[in-house]
Scaffold this motif. Sequence first.
Motif, short mmCIF file in Angstrom:
data_model
loop_
_atom_site.label_atom_id
_atom_site.label_comp_id
_atom_site.label_asym_id
_atom_site.label_seq_id
_atom_site.Cartn_x
_atom_site.Cartn_y
_atom_site.Cartn_z
N ILE A 255 0.85 -1.08 -0.04
CA ILE A 255 -0.05 -0.08 -0.29
C ILE A 255 0.94 1.25 0.16
CG2 ILE A 255 -1.70 1.43 1.38
CD1 ILE A 255 -2.90 -1.32 2.38
N GLN A 256 1.81 1.16 0.85
CA GLN A 256 2.96 2.32 0.90
C GLN A 256 3.56 2.75 -0.53
OE1 GLN A 256 3.22 4.67 3.74
NE2 GLN A 256 4.08 5.79 1.81
N ASN A 257 3.96 1.43 -1.12
CA ASN A 257 4.48 1.56 -2.54
C ASN A 257 3.56 2.16 -3.37
OD1 ASN A 257 7.03 0.71 -1.54
ND2 ASN A 257 6.20 -1.58 -2.15
N ASN A 258 2.16 1.82 -3.52
CA ASN A 258 1.13 2.63 -4.32
C ASN A 258 1.01 3.98 -3.99
OD1 ASN A 258 0.96 -0.09 -5.62
ND2 ASN A 258 -1.06 -0.52 -4.10
N LEU A 259 1.01 4.28 -2.64
CA LEU A 259 1.06 5.72 -2.36
C LEU A 259 2.13 6.48 -3.00
CD1 LEU A 259 -0.29 5.50 1.43
CD2 LEU A 259 -1.51 6.36 -0.59
N ASN A 260 3.43 5.96 -2.89
CA ASN A 260 4.61 6.36 -3.51
C ASN A 260 4.37 6.78 -4.89
OD1 ASN A 260 5.58 6.56 -0.91
ND2 ASN A 260 6.92 4.89 -1.12
N ILE A 261 3.76 5.72 -5.62
CA ILE A 261 3.56 5.61 -7.05
C ILE A 261 2.68 6.83 -7.27
CG2 ILE A 261 2.56 4.46 -8.99
CD1 ILE A 261 3.78 1.90 -7.80
N ILE A 262 1.58 7.03 -6.54
CA ILE A 262 0.50 8.07 -6.80
C ILE A 262 1.28 9.29 -6.46
CG2 ILE A 262 -1.44 9.22 -5.80
CD1 ILE A 262 -2.53 6.52 -5.41
N ALA A 263 1.99 9.53 -5.60
CA ALA A 263 2.71 10.66 -5.40
C ALA A 263 3.77 11.19 -6.50
CB ALA A 263 3.56 10.73 -3.95
N SER A 264 4.53 10.12 -7.07
CA SER A 264 5.35 10.58 -8.30
C SER A 264 4.62 10.74 -9.46
CB SER A 264 6.42 9.20 -8.31
OG SER A 264 5.62 8.27 -8.88
N GLN A 265 3.40 9.97 -9.65
CA GLN A 265 2.74 10.56 -10.80
C GLN A 265 2.03 11.98 -10.72
OE1 GLN A 265 -0.43 7.43 -10.54
NE2 GLN A 265 0.73 6.28 -11.95
N TYR A 266 1.58 12.21 -9.51
CA TYR A 266 0.97 13.56 -9.07
C TYR A 266 2.28 14.81 -9.66
CZ TYR A 266 -1.05 17.61 -6.75
OH TYR A 266 -1.58 18.74 -6.47
N ALA A 267 3.56 14.34 -9.04
CA ALA A 267 4.56 15.30 -9.49
C ALA A 267 4.97 15.38 -10.88
CB ALA A 267 5.80 15.16 -8.48
N ALA A 268 4.92 14.17 -11.55
CA ALA A 268 5.13 14.37 -13.03
C ALA A 268 4.14 14.95 -13.73
CB ALA A 268 5.29 12.82 -13.35
N THR A 269 2.95 14.61 -13.15
CA THR A 269 1.77 15.62 -14.13
C THR A 269 1.91 17.08 -13.82
OG1 THR A 269 0.44 13.69 -13.63
CG2 THR A 269 -0.70 15.70 -14.44
N LYS A 270 2.37 17.50 -12.64
CA LYS A 270 2.51 18.77 -12.35
C LYS A 270 3.66 19.23 -13.18
CE LYS A 270 2.51 21.97 -8.27
NZ LYS A 270 2.68 22.13 -6.93
N ALA A 271 4.72 18.52 -13.15
CA ALA A 271 5.97 19.20 -14.06
C ALA A 271 5.50 19.24 -15.49
CB ALA A 271 7.22 18.24 -13.69
N GLY A 272 4.79 18.20 -15.84
CA GLY A 272 4.52 18.26 -17.36
C GLY A 272 3.57 19.41 -17.71
N ASN B 61 -6.33 18.48 -14.21
CA ASN B 61 -7.21 18.57 -12.83
C ASN B 61 -7.80 17.53 -12.72
OD1 ASN B 61 -7.96 20.03 -10.86
ND2 ASN B 61 -9.18 21.27 -11.84
N GLN B 62 -8.61 16.79 -13.79
CA GLN B 62 -8.99 15.68 -13.64
C GLN B 62 -8.28 14.36 -13.26
OE1 GLN B 62 -10.73 15.05 -17.64
NE2 GLN B 62 -12.86 16.27 -17.15
N PHE B 63 -7.11 14.51 -13.68
CA PHE B 63 -5.94 13.35 -13.17
C PHE B 63 -5.77 13.67 -11.79
CE2 PHE B 63 -1.69 11.22 -13.21
CZ PHE B 63 -2.20 10.05 -13.47
N TYR B 64 -5.59 14.85 -11.30
CA TYR B 64 -5.32 15.02 -9.87
C TYR B 64 -6.54 14.54 -9.09
CZ TYR B 64 -1.72 18.43 -11.27
OH TYR B 64 -0.57 19.04 -11.70
N LYS B 65 -7.80 14.70 -9.72
CA LYS B 65 -8.93 14.33 -8.83
C LYS B 65 -9.08 12.72 -8.65
CE LYS B 65 -12.00 18.07 -9.90
NZ LYS B 65 -13.19 18.57 -10.52
N LEU B 66 -8.67 11.96 -9.77
CA LEU B 66 -8.49 10.55 -9.87
C LEU B 66 -7.22 10.15 -8.69
CD1 LEU B 66 -9.05 7.70 -11.03
CD2 LEU B 66 -7.25 8.36 -12.83
N LEU B 67 -6.28 10.61 -8.82
CA LEU B 67 -4.82 10.32 -7.77
C LEU B 67 -5.48 10.71 -6.60
CD1 LEU B 67 -1.87 11.90 -9.86
CD2 LEU B 67 -2.63 9.40 -9.45
N GLU B 68 -6.16 11.67 -6.30
CA GLU B 68 -6.60 12.24 -4.86
C GLU B 68 -7.56 11.06 -4.47
OE1 GLU B 68 -6.67 14.29 -1.51
OE2 GLU B 68 -5.52 14.71 -3.06
#
Length: 144
Positions: free
Chosen positions: A36-53, A67-74
């Motif tokens: 679960i923690q690994n999955n949370l880390n993946i979500i955090a990295s996806q969030y950061a990658a999307t923000k950077a993109g 913004n829709q992807f952020y909602k999905l990640l949230e």
Amino acid sequence: MKKFRFELQDVLEVRKFEEDAATAELAKALAVETEIQNNLNIIASQYAATKAGVQGSLNPADYIASNQFYKLLEYQKEELLKQMAQANIVTAEKRKILNEILQKVQALEKMKEEEYKSFQVESQREEDNQADEINTIRFNNTDL
């Protein structure tokens, strides 16, 4: 000389088997937490990658999609946090069970240790008595 035999050895072996099983169950629970923690880390990295993109983009569609992807990640993050809370409860229960079993095993091992010390003292006393008897017999036979 007689051999040491712990009368509760069978019980001790069963307790050790229970300890091994409880340790395995705790390991499984910890593995679930780690996953679960690994999955949370993946979500955090996806969030950061999307923000950077999206950072340098002027296209409004990119902002809407991000913004829709952020909602999905949230949403995924919230679900994982709920799972993590449940996994923490399970892990705490498994840890408590393991601690109880460990206490029982340690009590039996301490009992075995104490009995072994008594056995050693008694064995030494018997050997000393036998040696004294042999010496007494030898001394008495030389007088005749």
